[in-house]
Design a protein around this motif. Structure first.
Motif, PDB file in Angstrom:
ATOM      1  N   PRO A 203      36.948  35.588  25.794  1.00  0.00           N
ATOM      2  CA  PRO A 203      37.338  37.014  25.700  1.00  0.00           C
ATOM      3  C   PRO A 203      36.952  37.834  27.014  1.00  0.00           C
ATOM      4  N   GLY A 204      37.595  38.805  27.498  1.00  0.00           N
ATOM      5  CA  GLY A 204      37.091  39.627  28.641  1.00  0.00           C
ATOM      6  C   GLY A 204      37.316  39.238  29.833  1.00  0.00           C
ATOM      7  N   VAL A 205      37.503  37.892  30.040  1.00  0.00           N
ATOM      8  CA  VAL A 205      37.658  37.306  31.374  1.00  0.00           C
ATOM      9  C   VAL A 205      39.068  37.638  31.838  1.00  0.00           C
ATOM     10  N   ARG A 206      39.076  38.377  33.219  1.00  0.00           N
ATOM     11  CA  ARG A 206      40.300  38.682  33.965  1.00  0.00           C
ATOM     12  C   ARG A 206      40.153  38.611  35.194  1.00  0.00           C
ATOM     13  N   PRO A 207      41.124  38.513  35.975  1.00  0.00           N
ATOM     14  CA  PRO A 207      41.100  38.703  37.370  1.00  0.00           C
ATOM     15  C   PRO A 207      40.880  40.021  38.241  1.00  0.00           C
ATOM     16  N   TRP A 208      40.123  39.912  39.244  1.00  0.00           N
ATOM     17  CA  TRP A 208      39.753  41.090  40.033  1.00  0.00           C
ATOM     18  C   TRP A 208      39.542  40.605  41.557  1.00  0.00           C
TER      19      TRP A 208
ATOM     20  N   LEU B 109      37.472  45.806  44.747  1.00  0.00           N
ATOM     21  CA  LEU B 109      38.446  46.505  45.282  1.00  0.00           C
ATOM     22  C   LEU B 109      39.405  46.945  43.959  1.00  0.00           C
ATOM     23  N   CYS B 110      39.820  46.109  43.251  1.00  0.00           N
ATOM     24  CA  CYS B 110      40.680  46.445  42.334  1.00  0.00           C
ATOM     25  C   CYS B 110      40.879  45.317  41.124  1.00  0.00           C
ATOM     26  N   TRP B 111      41.574  45.644  39.996  1.00  0.00           N
ATOM     27  CA  TRP B 111      41.603  44.716  38.798  1.00  0.00           C
ATOM     28  C   TRP B 111      43.211  44.172  39.040  1.00  0.00           C
ATOM     29  N   ILE B 112      43.562  43.054  38.593  1.00  0.00           N
ATOM     30  CA  ILE B 112      44.858  42.447  38.574  1.00  0.00           C
ATOM     31  C   ILE B 112      45.496  42.741  37.152  1.00  0.00           C
ATOM     32  N   ALA B 113      46.302  43.503  36.882  1.00  0.00           N
ATOM     33  CA  ALA B 113      47.001  43.463  35.703  1.00  0.00           C
ATOM     34  C   ALA B 113      47.465  42.340  34.978  1.00  0.00           C
ATOM     35  N   ALA B 114      47.433  42.131  33.856  1.00  0.00           N
ATOM     36  CA  ALA B 114      47.982  41.085  33.131  1.00  0.00           C
ATOM     37  C   ALA B 114      49.331  40.758  33.556  1.00  0.00           C
ATOM     38  N   GLU B 115      50.253  41.785  33.505  1.00  0.00           N
ATOM     39  CA  GLU B 115      51.407  41.479  34.008  1.00  0.00           C
ATOM     40  C   GLU B 115      51.921  40.744  35.152  1.00  0.00           C
TER      41      GLU B 115
END
Length: 149
Positions: free
Chosen positions: A91-96, A119-125
């Motif tokens: 949980p909590g792992v996401r791309p940036w 620089l930024c997060w990448i949204a799940a969509e």
């Protein structure tokens, strides 16, 4: 881009491809985020536990062999390669997206990046959009046989 957790958020593949075109030297990292990672300063090899000289990340720059193919499709391919990581890492792992200086290579030949600037997060969509784009190519490309497990 909109802002979340003190970083803007990219909401489309086209937006991410445009950012990649305007600013070369971008990397995507799948983790719990810059606040956690920058404090750690380096990644650890999961198999051996060895600390590495930077954060493991994957380059978004288009390789020359890609020729004149779509930059958006290139970015989709790069995101698709590691979209399984949230399932594996928890949980909590996401791309940036980040920039930085390469200091070496990790055990999967991935760049290790120091002097990181988030620089930024990448949204799940965007990840779903990448999966869709890669799936559309399957008849021409073949299957990558990635599983969600």
């Amino acid at each position: 881009m909109s802002s979340s957790d003190d970083l803007p958020v990219v909401h489309t593949l086209a937006e991410l491809a445009g950012l990649n075109e305007r600013e070369p030297g971008l990397y995507v990292r799948w983790s719990r985020g810059p606040a956690t990672d920058i404090g750690a300063v380096s990644s650890k090899d999961d198999l051996t536990g060895v600390q590495m000289p930077g954060l493991s990340a994957n380059p978004l720059d288009v390789e020359q062999w890609w020729e004149d193919r779509s930059r958006t499709l290139w970015v989709a391919r790069r995101l698709h390669d590691y979209a399984h990581l949230p399932h594996e890492k928890g949980p909590g792992v996401r791309p940036w997206i980040l920039t930085g200086r390469e200091t070496g290579r990790g055990p999967d030949n991935e760049p290790l990046v120091a002097d990181v600037r988030p620089l930024c997060w990448i949204a799940a969509e965007v990840i779903e959009e990448a999966r869709t784009e890669v799936a559309r190519q399957e008849a021409e490309w073949g299957s990558l046989r990635r599983s969600e497990r």
